[in-house]
Design a protein around this motif. Sequence first.
Motif, PDB file in Angstrom:
ATOM      1  N   UNK A 208      -5.218 -12.653  19.447  1.00 52.60           N
ATOM      2  CA  UNK A 208      -5.180 -11.556  18.477  1.00 52.60           C
ATOM      3  C   UNK A 208      -4.289 -10.403  18.935  1.00 52.60           C
ATOM      4  N   UNK A 209      -3.351 -10.707  19.825  1.00 55.30           N
ATOM      5  CA  UNK A 209      -2.350  -9.723  20.255  1.00 55.30           C
ATOM      6  C   UNK A 209      -1.084 -10.507  20.589  1.00 55.30           C
ATOM      7  N   UNK A 210      -0.472 -11.103  19.558  1.00 56.66           N
ATOM      8  CA  UNK A 210       0.643 -12.022  19.779  1.00 56.66           C
ATOM      9  C   UNK A 210       1.830 -11.679  18.891  1.00 56.66           C
ATOM     10  N   UNK A 211       2.978 -12.167  19.325  1.00 59.17           N
ATOM     11  CA  UNK A 211       4.234 -11.998  18.585  1.00 59.17           C
ATOM     12  C   UNK A 211       4.941 -13.344  18.497  1.00 59.17           C
ATOM     13  N   UNK A 212       5.618 -13.584  17.363  1.00 59.15           N
ATOM     14  CA  UNK A 212       6.491 -14.747  17.216  1.00 59.15           C
ATOM     15  C   UNK A 212       7.904 -14.270  17.537  1.00 59.15           C
ATOM     16  N   UNK A 213       8.429 -14.685  18.697  1.00 59.61           N
ATOM     17  CA  UNK A 213       9.765 -14.237  19.113  1.00 59.61           C
ATOM     18  C   UNK A 213      10.848 -15.222  18.727  1.00 59.61           C
ATOM     19  N   UNK A 214      10.451 -16.409  18.291  1.00 58.85           N
ATOM     20  CA  UNK A 214      11.430 -17.405  17.894  1.00 58.85           C
ATOM     21  C   UNK A 214      10.792 -18.470  17.039  1.00 58.85           C
ATOM     22  N   UNK A 215      11.566 -19.066  16.165  1.00 63.38           N
ATOM     23  CA  UNK A 215      11.128 -20.180  15.316  1.00 63.38           C
ATOM     24  C   UNK A 215      12.184 -21.260  15.448  1.00 63.38           C
ATOM     25  N   UNK A 216      11.830 -22.378  16.066  1.00 59.19           N
ATOM     26  CA  UNK A 216      12.813 -23.415  16.401  1.00 59.19           C
ATOM     27  C   UNK A 216      12.405 -24.745  15.785  1.00 59.19           C
ATOM     28  N   UNK A 217      13.406 -25.558  15.501  1.00 64.71           N
ATOM     29  CA  UNK A 217      13.147 -26.884  14.952  1.00 64.71           C
ATOM     30  C   UNK A 217      13.278 -27.932  16.045  1.00 64.71           C
ATOM     31  N   UNK A 218      12.297 -28.825  16.110  1.00 60.31           N
ATOM     32  CA  UNK A 218      12.385 -29.975  16.998  1.00 60.31           C
ATOM     33  C   UNK A 218      11.871 -29.762  18.402  1.00 60.31           C
ATOM     34  N   UNK A 219      11.546 -28.538  18.789  1.00 63.98           N
ATOM     35  CA  UNK A 219      11.041 -28.321  20.134  1.00 63.98           C
ATOM     36  C   UNK A 219      11.496 -27.001  20.709  1.00 63.98           C
ATOM     37  N   UNK A 220      11.066 -26.692  21.940  1.00 64.30           N
ATOM     38  CA  UNK A 220      11.369 -25.388  22.549  1.00 64.30           C
ATOM     39  C   UNK A 220      12.855 -25.103  22.720  1.00 64.30           C
ATOM     40  N   UNK A 221      13.696 -26.142  22.763  1.00 63.14           N
ATOM     41  CA  UNK A 221      15.131 -25.930  22.991  1.00 63.14           C
ATOM     42  C   UNK A 221      15.932 -25.875  21.696  1.00 63.14           C
ATOM     43  N   UNK A 222      15.269 -25.976  20.548  1.00 65.84           N
ATOM     44  CA  UNK A 222      15.990 -25.967  19.276  1.00 65.84           C
ATOM     45  C   UNK A 222      16.585 -24.610  18.940  1.00 65.84           C
ATOM     46  N   UNK A 223      17.437 -24.599  17.939  1.00 66.59           N
ATOM     47  CA  UNK A 223      18.078 -23.360  17.506  1.00 66.59           C
ATOM     48  C   UNK A 223      17.040 -22.394  16.960  1.00 66.59           C
ATOM     49  N   UNK A 224      17.158 -21.117  17.325  1.00 73.05           N
ATOM     50  CA  UNK A 224      16.233 -20.097  16.848  1.00 73.05           C
ATOM     51  C   UNK A 224      16.622 -19.678  15.428  1.00 73.05           C
ATOM     52  N   UNK A 225      15.713 -19.935  14.490  1.00 72.39           N
ATOM     53  CA  UNK A 225      15.973 -19.616  13.094  1.00 72.39           C
ATOM     54  C   UNK A 225      15.291 -18.330  12.649  1.00 72.39           C
ATOM     55  N   UNK A 226      14.620 -17.638  13.565  1.00 70.82           N
ATOM     56  CA  UNK A 226      13.880 -16.436  13.173  1.00 70.82           C
ATOM     57  C   UNK A 226      14.789 -15.336  12.612  1.00 70.82           C
ATOM     58  N   UNK A 227      15.948 -15.051  13.203  1.00 72.41           N
ATOM     59  CA  UNK A 227      16.787 -13.991  12.614  1.00 72.41           C
ATOM     60  C   UNK A 227      17.114 -14.256  11.147  1.00 72.41           C
ATOM     61  N   UNK A 228      17.415 -15.497  10.820  1.00 66.99           N
ATOM     62  CA  UNK A 228      17.709 -15.823   9.432  1.00 66.99           C
ATOM     63  C   UNK A 228      16.491 -15.696   8.535  1.00 66.99           C
TER      64      UNK A 228
END
Length: 438
Positions: A208-228
């Motif tokens: 209950x004190x968290x942030x989503x810093x990235x949203x990636x496809x396919x796994x931790x190394x995927x492209x970060x789509x959060x800015x879009x």
Amino acid sequence: MLQSIGGGPPNPRPQKIAVVGGGSTYTPELIDGFARLRETLPIAELVLVDPAEDRLELVGGLARRIFAKQGHSGRIVTTPDLDAGVAGADAVLLQLRVGGQAARDQDETWPLQCGCVGQETTGAGGLAKALRTVPVVLDIAERVRRSNPDAWIIDFTNPVGIVTRALLQAGHRAVGLCNVAIGFQRRFAKLLDVSPEAVHLDHVGLNHLTWERGVRLGGPEGEDLLPGLLAEHGDAIADDLQLPRSVLDRLGVVPSYYLRYFYAHDEVVAEQRTKPSRAAEVAEMEKQLLAMYGDPALDEKPALLARRGGAFYSEAAVALAASLLGGGPGDGLNIHVVNTFNQGTLPFLPDDAVIEVPARITAAGAEPLPVAELDPLYAGLISHVAAYEDLALEAALRGGRERVFRTLLAHPLIGQYADADTLTDLLITHNREHLAWA
């Protein structure tokens, strides 16, 4: 929350699962998940345990009808006897509420007397819930261990971070689970028009004190789509969080909706003072749900249940239980967002702090994935709340007015000695029947 793609074998044998707090109005959501996802988590016997036998029979009847409608061959048992219910269980799910909605209503109201947020997991109300809950959960866990020391305990009982730390510190095989991350995963997957399992979240913080810093496809190394996502859908995301769009743009991350209690504390308090508590709303909703559950023609979870809370809890619980019990993907990609020991993941916290991050889950437990360095804006608040949680657990285990006062004084949403003193007295007064030391 299963985050990575994988279609490996299901569990090698049907399991016995016990749900403590099985009379909760949440339970049909869980039952629906067990029924739909039976290939992921085969269940031979599901035991619903609850001392409230009237509620238990209503929920149990609907649970059996849901299983029957969806063709699940598992046996559903209801019992008020905890020891009998957990005996021989492979996994035990905890979803209890000590004191019920009446105690929650108090948690959400008396802190307002000091101008502090009234919430069941945050601030003074959250501490009250921890003090009531930790001793009860530890007693349950000891009885589970006596029955089957290899059983996994999955804790959905709030405050999840503090309760999970109590369990782990006592040596129990436990993992904490919250539905915040899976809710974001589902929301982002819908916006991206992809399957939820393809979405990996850079989710970090405490329960209950968290942030989503990235949203990636396919796994931790995927492209970060959060800015879009923020650029295209920032208004809608901000509306869901009840925060200004400008806050998300300036942060460049998506905070959980619990961060509103920190980022807009006074605004929330002003709102809470003008309307009924969430507990009062839920109590009324529960009356309606239980009346529905008693209808012998009802054989699916009603639409009203979606307003009760806990969205996607069943998917998260089933996937996590399957991984802990040896099922799930066979490619090493069993990644779930869970609450577990820090183990050096966040270097500014002790190893035995409990954090909420993606972790690789196996039959041996949870192994947190590496986390990129955090901005001090987030690390500082995490450190502050982690210190509060350390004091809260000490107060829950050992009791005493002075420990409660010190814990409230340490909380970033309180922090003034006069308020901490008043809130201590209010907390003890409203929870005396649940505090052995009071």
